[in-house]
Design a protein around this motif. Sequence first.
Motif, short mmCIF file in Angstrom:
data_model
loop_
_atom_site.label_atom_id
_atom_site.label_comp_id
_atom_site.label_asym_id
_atom_site.label_seq_id
_atom_site.Cartn_x
_atom_site.Cartn_y
_atom_site.Cartn_z
N PRO A 46 14.13 13.11 -18.60
CA PRO A 46 15.41 13.72 -18.22
C PRO A 46 15.28 15.24 -18.12
N LEU A 47 16.13 15.82 -17.32
CA LEU A 47 16.09 17.26 -17.12
C LEU A 47 16.60 18.01 -18.34
N ALA A 48 16.03 19.16 -18.56
CA ALA A 48 16.49 20.06 -19.61
C ALA A 48 17.01 21.33 -18.95
N ARG A 49 17.71 22.12 -19.72
CA ARG A 49 18.27 23.37 -19.18
C ARG A 49 17.17 24.28 -18.64
N ALA A 50 16.03 24.31 -19.32
CA ALA A 50 14.91 25.15 -18.88
C ALA A 50 14.37 24.70 -17.53
#
Length: 117
Positions: A46-50
């Motif tokens: 899943p995507l992270a903010r970074a």
Amino acid sequence: MFLFLLIAMVVVVAAVTLAVVGGGDSAALPESAPEQLVDPLPAGRPLARADVDAVRLPVGLRGYRMGDVDEVLLRLGAELAERDARIAELESALAGAQATQDGRRDLFTKPGEESGQ
């Protein structure tokens, strides 16, 4: 005088055109490969903010490449929809667990006996 300026202007335009187009083997403006979006977001997790902060979209002739922008936005939208569904599922499970816990009797009371007496 007008004729001289007209001829000079045509010669200058022709010289610039030949320089840009490349009148011979040596081109003044070499072909460059267009910028391409190179795996901006990880596919295996899943995507992270970074990850979102690290995305740099390549610039095309008139700004950003629409296909690359659409791809990134579709991926972000799908990830957000998946997270929203998971959050709703977990909130529903938590509400169900709290409802069964509130309705559960104390195990140490006898049937028909209330715990407050």
